[in-house]
Scaffold this active site. Structure first.
Site, PDB file in Angstrom:
ATOM      1  N   TRP A 102      21.128 103.417 -41.519  1.00  0.00           N
ATOM      2  CA  TRP A 102      22.661 103.133 -41.398  1.00  0.00           C
ATOM      3  C   TRP A 102      22.918 101.644 -41.422  1.00  0.00           C
ATOM      4  O   TRP A 102      23.658 101.170 -42.455  1.00  0.00           O
ATOM      5  CB  TRP A 102      23.425 103.755 -40.372  1.00  0.00           C
ATOM      6  CG  TRP A 102      23.145 105.316 -40.692  1.00  0.00           C
ATOM      7  CD1 TRP A 102      22.481 106.067 -39.747  1.00  0.00           C
ATOM      8  CD2 TRP A 102      23.704 106.107 -41.833  1.00  0.00           C
ATOM      9  NE1 TRP A 102      22.436 107.477 -40.306  1.00  0.00           N
ATOM     10  CE2 TRP A 102      23.009 107.390 -41.418  1.00  0.00           C
ATOM     11  CE3 TRP A 102      24.065 105.823 -42.898  1.00  0.00           C
ATOM     12  CZ2 TRP A 102      23.400 108.618 -42.536  1.00  0.00           C
ATOM     13  CZ3 TRP A 102      24.581 106.712 -43.884  1.00  0.00           C
ATOM     14  CH2 TRP A 102      24.078 108.024 -43.670  1.00  0.00           C
ATOM     15  N   ASP A 172      29.648  99.714 -36.408  1.00  0.00           N
ATOM     16  CA  ASP A 172      29.747 101.050 -36.853  1.00  0.00           C
ATOM     17  C   ASP A 172      29.406 101.974 -35.576  1.00  0.00           C
ATOM     18  O   ASP A 172      28.348 101.808 -35.089  1.00  0.00           O
ATOM     19  CB  ASP A 172      28.769 101.169 -37.971  1.00  0.00           C
ATOM     20  CG  ASP A 172      28.670 102.598 -38.405  1.00  0.00           C
ATOM     21  OD1 ASP A 172      29.114 103.391 -37.894  1.00  0.00           O
ATOM     22  OD2 ASP A 172      27.744 102.917 -39.478  1.00  0.00           O
ATOM     23  N   LYS A 196      31.162 113.421 -35.440  1.00  0.00           N
ATOM     24  CA  LYS A 196      30.121 113.399 -34.339  1.00  0.00           C
ATOM     25  C   LYS A 196      30.718 113.920 -32.997  1.00  0.00           C
ATOM     26  O   LYS A 196      30.619 114.924 -32.733  1.00  0.00           O
ATOM     27  CB  LYS A 196      29.270 112.091 -34.239  1.00  0.00           C
ATOM     28  CG  LYS A 196      29.021 111.442 -35.568  1.00  0.00           C
ATOM     29  CD  LYS A 196      27.806 112.155 -36.343  1.00  0.00           C
ATOM     30  CE  LYS A 196      27.452 111.070 -37.193  1.00  0.00           C
ATOM     31  NZ  LYS A 196      26.586 112.024 -38.468  1.00  0.00           N
TER      32      LYS A 196
END
Length: 352
Positions: A102, A172, A196
């Site tokens: 990511w 992030d 999440k």
């Protein structure tokens, strides 16, 4: 099948009490005669939902008055572009630390909008570790330093907030926000998709320090301009109303559990149970360095990969769903976000 068995990394489990309350309120929210999905986003009913969700999230994270809280759309993938649009602020470059798939993707996207200096990378360990802070090659003139606090694919997580001096730290936090206390004042910007630990896909949380607003690049779309969204209280365009409503219910649930310190203790106990079982096993192994193992995403491998399919089939039969590892790393992965009870982790350990 028992709900405790959902180990998915993308769309994660929601707390059962939240789902039950949402079901009860689906057709008629508190006597309004409407579903939340049918409400005007500028109507009194939804505005109260929106304001309460913001207040509860500010309380949970102890967000200081120096930081704006935005409810946006597009997920972390969109933020990979929105961050440099807003945060380069005329500077020549930004620093990025590469710790997995990511952050690698964040780097590639940011390069469309300015020069990126990869200040450190753990590619040499196949992203099973985090580069030591003393090896980072930071530029004191950088616009910001970007990290991914928890890599869902590789299963590495920062255990502390890195000190980057006066340069704004951007993170992030998609996959570990609200899993533990976080000192928001240490960051210039935090962002993350909600799917999440917060709620349904579609909502994106952005927390940005006031002094970093007002310098977005002129080509930044209005909907992606943090300053305009802050001025409009995240209502510049129609927000993801139902996702905000569910997120608000999750915030209430988290507060009822004792807040983030209590969730951190619970998450640490779940992770310890699983990692201890993997480390003691002759059949399984976890490739992640012990000093940066994620509390949220636990990748593991059978020492004989030919047995993976059998393991997954038998796990599925026992109600232990979505354990297949990401295609990039293979093997298995157990995502044990906030809503996963310790009984679910115990069921997995019993299956090992």
């Amino acid at each position: 099948r028992p709900r405790v068995g959902t180990f998915g990394a993308g769309r994660a489990a929601l707390p059962e009490p939240v789902l039950r309350q949402a079901a009860e309120e689906m057709l008629d929210w508190r006597g309004s005669g409407m579903s939340v999905m049918e409400m005007s986003h500028r109507g009194r009913d939804f505005m109260s939902i929106h304001a309460e969700a913001q207040a509860d999230l500010r309380d949970l994270l102890a967000i200081p008055a120096s930081h704006k809280l935005l409810f946006m759309q597009g997920g972390a993938i969109a933020e990979n572009a929105i961050v440099p649009m807003n945060m380069f602020r005329g500077r020549a470059s930004a620093d990025y630390v590469e710790t997995g798939a990511w952050s690698t993707r964040s780097i590639a996207e940011a390069r469309r909008y300015g020069h990126v200096n990869v200040a450190a990378s753990s590619a040499d360990t196949k992203f099973t570790s985090i580069p030591p802070r003393d090896r980072w090659k930071l530029d004191p003139a950088a616009a910001y330093v970007h990290i991914c606090s928890n890599e869902t694919i590789g299963g590495v997580q920062y255990q502390t907030v890195p000190d980057v001096g006066e340069v704004p730290l951007v993170a992030d936090v998609s996959s570990d926000i609200l899993s533990r206390p976080l000192d928001v004042s240490r960051f210039g910007l935090l962002y993350g998709g909600a799917q999440k630990n917060i709620g349904p896909a579609g909502l994106t949380i952005v927390i940005v320090r006031d002094d970093l607003l007002g310098q977005a690049h002129p080509y930044t779309p209005d909907a992606f301009n943090y300053t305009l969204q802050a001025e409009a209280d995240s209502m510049l365009n129609t927000p993801p109303t139902y996702a905000i409503y569910i997120a608000g219910l999750v915030f209430k649930w988290l507060k009822a559990q004792g807040g983030l310190a209590a969730m951190a203790a619970r998450n640490e106990a779940k992770a310890r149970l699983l990692y201890d079982a993997l480390d003691a096993s002759a059949l399984y192994s976890c490739p992640v360095a012990r000093d940066c193992r994620s509390l949220m995403n636990v990748p593991f491998h059978l020492k004989d990969p030919a047995l993976d399919a059998t393991f997954l089939k038998e796990a599925e039969a026992r109600g232990l769903a979505q354990l297949k590892g990401h295609r990039v790393v293979g093997g298995m992965r157990a995502s044990i976000y906030n809503a996963m009870p310790i009984e679910g982790v115990q069921a997995l350990v019993d299956h090992l």
